[in-house]
Design an enzyme around this catalytic site. Structure first.
Site, PDB file in Angstrom:
ATOM      1  N   GLY A 104       1.025  -1.095   0.084  1.00  0.00           N
ATOM      2  CA  GLY A 104      -0.073   0.219   0.105  1.00  0.00           C
ATOM      3  C   GLY A 104       0.835   1.412  -0.137  1.00  0.00           C
ATOM      4  O   GLY A 104       2.054   1.330   0.218  1.00  0.00           O
TER       5      GLY A 104
ATOM      6  N   GLY B 138       1.540   5.411   0.789  1.00  0.00           N
ATOM      7  CA  GLY B 138       1.203   6.386   2.195  1.00  0.00           C
ATOM      8  C   GLY B 138       2.426   6.047   3.166  1.00  0.00           C
ATOM      9  O   GLY B 138       2.276   6.542   4.173  1.00  0.00           O
ATOM     10  N   HIS B 139       3.350   5.343   3.011  1.00  0.00           N
ATOM     11  CA  HIS B 139       4.673   5.030   3.734  1.00  0.00           C
ATOM     12  C   HIS B 139       6.035   5.519   3.534  1.00  0.00           C
ATOM     13  O   HIS B 139       6.996   4.806   3.686  1.00  0.00           O
ATOM     14  CB  HIS B 139       4.558   3.437   4.135  1.00  0.00           C
ATOM     15  CG  HIS B 139       3.336   2.912   4.413  1.00  0.00           C
ATOM     16  ND1 HIS B 139       2.715   3.331   5.608  1.00  0.00           N
ATOM     17  CD2 HIS B 139       2.451   1.931   3.964  1.00  0.00           C
ATOM     18  CE1 HIS B 139       1.550   2.585   5.679  1.00  0.00           C
ATOM     19  NE2 HIS B 139       1.452   1.550   4.593  1.00  0.00           N
TER      20      HIS B 139
ATOM     21  N   ASP C 148      -1.413  -8.376   0.843  1.00  0.00           N
ATOM     22  CA  ASP C 148      -0.120  -8.161   0.207  1.00  0.00           C
ATOM     23  C   ASP C 148       0.277  -9.496  -0.118  1.00  0.00           C
ATOM     24  O   ASP C 148       0.866 -10.020  -1.031  1.00  0.00           O
ATOM     25  CB  ASP C 148       1.008  -7.380   1.012  1.00  0.00           C
ATOM     26  CG  ASP C 148       0.564  -5.872   1.285  1.00  0.00           C
ATOM     27  OD1 ASP C 148      -0.168  -5.556   0.182  1.00  0.00           O
ATOM     28  OD2 ASP C 148       1.054  -5.315   2.108  1.00  0.00           O
TER      29      ASP C 148
ATOM     30  N   HIS D 132      -0.854   1.589  10.194  1.00  0.00           N
ATOM     31  CA  HIS D 132      -2.242   2.244   9.487  1.00  0.00           C
ATOM     32  C   HIS D 132      -3.180   2.465  10.536  1.00  0.00           C
ATOM     33  O   HIS D 132      -4.381   2.591  10.610  1.00  0.00           O
ATOM     34  CB  HIS D 132      -2.911   0.986   8.628  1.00  0.00           C
ATOM     35  CG  HIS D 132      -1.865   0.356   7.762  1.00  0.00           C
ATOM     36  ND1 HIS D 132      -1.138  -0.618   7.841  1.00  0.00           N
ATOM     37  CD2 HIS D 132      -1.610   0.808   6.506  1.00  0.00           C
ATOM     38  CE1 HIS D 132      -0.291  -1.115   6.760  1.00  0.00           C
ATOM     39  NE2 HIS D 132      -0.468  -0.204   5.785  1.00  0.00           N
TER      40      HIS D 132
END
Lengths: 202, 331
Positions: free
Chosen positions: B54, B56-57, B110, B219
């Protein structure tokens, strides 16, 4: 007549033509217990698979893999992933062949079933599409004629749906509403019924 | 929501464009849906190393593309796994006939999608195998360590695997040393404030002004408990006690430490964390041979930090310090 890439192309085309009303029904069913995206997954998945059937290779395994890819490209939902898993399991078993006997289809479904159990973590008896598939496999084993096979599958899927309607869901989001799910048709089991009925019996 | 963004639905693609424009010699956007980031110059004659996850990291995951790091990476939406297709594209990009290692942080989507991508690759006669990173000690007990989430330990595992592949290790050797790095990593985080996923538009969770949560995931997954915020030294001591309870340190142990900011914490505070952690670890006889402080695995604008310890041996130390060319890793 045997099971070939042509059979896969026909099946996808026929189902795609009727997937809109099936999808609408599944969305409504799924909205009562799940997140309401099952029908969307079916509609988008079959539309995308339809769009690639002309490029499907003669190799049965590769053709099933290309269908799986098309399915995963439009949906990250668990149902889409499980459909792709099923197609890939059958694809692995038929890699390098251009035709399979119809009598092999139940074995391919069994491989698909095993792969979905291993990936999704559900068991038989949890009131999921696996219970429908199990009934279909049992009913079609030993049959060689596709028309007869489809009739047997259609009856088996309907019987499984009826058998489980008064049982609780034991996995997935619907598990949270286990009590509420008693008396309701499982959307995944309904999906199997509708898909089997939409398969061209030739 | 107060963010410098355009359309939330285009957020990921526009950020990737920005990364490729900033580092045009390192990152290139590829794949049918533009969700594979890959090296501009493909490596030759080595085992491929890829990842995916994902968004956003940043720098996790795609930021760690570069020489001596990842060859390609599949990019999902914010906090959501990519589908299998960009993973397969990454594997195919990285394959030079010697197989591909997929470094996967331990999240259901994932894992499942990489499983499928590896199966797909096998149909094309590419050998692709996974190594799972599961370093967050707060996310499951020692007995259920396999269920732990993957967090900043990913950075070390990617560095080790990338360096091993560059040195000419075979696929099984790269996988073994990556697994060793993963097994030797322990991480724990602390969150001070929440973050907002652009497509959601609201903060992921709520935490009081004077509270912290030790062990919160990247998250916003629940940690081991909330408490009133104390001094940074007190917070570091709590974090270290969890890490050392999970894997007790022996006098003479050699370790690498990564003090990581979650995105909304000033680097100054990270240096305070390092200062206390180093003193406490040296107190029990640990030798910190490799120190990094900065934003290595973030969670949008979440304020907070994590500490990762990796037990070193000669092989891991050699690979960890090997030269690499990556915007987020200075040699």
């Amino acid at each position: 007549m045997s099971f070939t890439t042509k059979s896969i192309q026909n099946t996808i085309s026929e189902i795609q033509q009727v997937v809109d009303p099936i999808g609408a029904e599944l969305n409504e069913l799924d909205g009562r217990l799940g997140d309401g995206d099952l029908g969307v997954t079916m509609i988008n998945g079959f539309n995308n698979m339809k769009s690639i059937i002309d490029d499907m290779p003669e190799d049965l395994g590769q053709a099933l893999f290309s269908a799986a890819k098309a399915m995963t490209a439009v949906s990250g939902s668990s149902f889409g992933t499980l459909m792709a898993t099923a197609l890939m399991a059958a694809g692995k078993a038929t890699k390098g062949r251009e035709a399979a006997e119809w009598s092999e289809v139940p074995e391919l479904l069994q491989l698909a079933q095993d792969a979905m159990i291993s990936r999704g973590g559900a068991s038989l008896g949890d009131k999921t599409l696996l219970d429908s598939l199990d009934a279909v496999i049992k009913a079609t084993t030993g049959i060689n004629d596709p028309e007869e096979m489809q009739k047997a599958a259609s009856n088996a899927a309907k019987e499984a749906l009826a058998e489980f309607i008064n049982k609780p869901n034991k996995i997935g989001r619907a598990r949270v509403y286990a009590e509420k799910s008693i008396g309701l048709e499982d959307p995944g089991m309904v999906a199997i019924c509708r898909l089997v009925d939409a398969i061209p019996a030739k | 929501m107060k963010k410098l963004i355009n359309n939330p639905d285009k957020y990921v693609d526009e950020v990737l464009e920005g990364m490729a424009l900033t580092y045009p010699d390192i990152y290139a956007i590829g794949g049918a849906t533009g969700r594979m980031l890959h090296r501009v110059t493909p490596a030759q004659d080595k085992v491929g190393v890829v990842s995916g996850g994902g968004f956003g990291h940043i720098p996790v995951f795609a930021g760690y593309i570069g020489e001596g790091f990842l060859d390609a990476c599949a990019v999902g939406d914010v906090f959501a796994s990519p589908d299998m297709n960009p993973m397969l594209e990454s594997i195919k990009f990285a394959d030079k006939g010697k197989g591909v290692l997929c470094i996967v942080a331990n999240y259901g989507g994932d894992r499942m999608n990489f499983d499928m991508a590896c199966e797909m690759a096998e149909m094309d006669d590419i050998e692709a195998i996974k190594v799972i990173v599961a370093d967050d000690v707060a996310s499951a007990s020692k007995e259920e360590a396999k269920k732990r989430r993957g967090v900043a330990g990913f950075v070390y595992v990617s560095k080790i695997a990338g360096a091993a592949a560059a040195k000419g290790y075979t696929l099984s050797q790269v996988a073994d040393v990556a697994q060793k790095a993963s097994d030797n990593c322990r991480s724990i985080g602390v969150a001070l404030s929440s973050c907002t996923v652009p497509q959601a538009g609201k903060p992921t969770f709520v935490i009081a002004e004077d509270e912290i949560e030790i062990g919160m995931g990247i998250h916003g997954e629940p940690g081991v408990g909330r408490s009133k915020i104390g001094t940074v030294d007190e917070t570091v001591d709590k974090m270290l006690s969890h890490l050392l309870a999970d894997r007790p340190a022996q006098a003479g142990d050699r370790m690498a430490i990564l003090v990581n900011g979650l995105g909304g914490t000033p680097i100054e505070e990270l240096y305070l964390i390092l200062r206390r952690a180093k003193a406490q670890l040296e107190d029990v006889g640990v030798k910190l041979e490799h120190i990094r402080v900065g934003n290595y695995a973030t969670s949008m604008e979440m304020a907070g930090a994590s500490i990762t310890l990796m037990q070193l041996d000669d092989e891991l130390e050699t690979l960890l310090t090997a030269d690499a060319v990556c915007p987020f890793w200075e040699n």
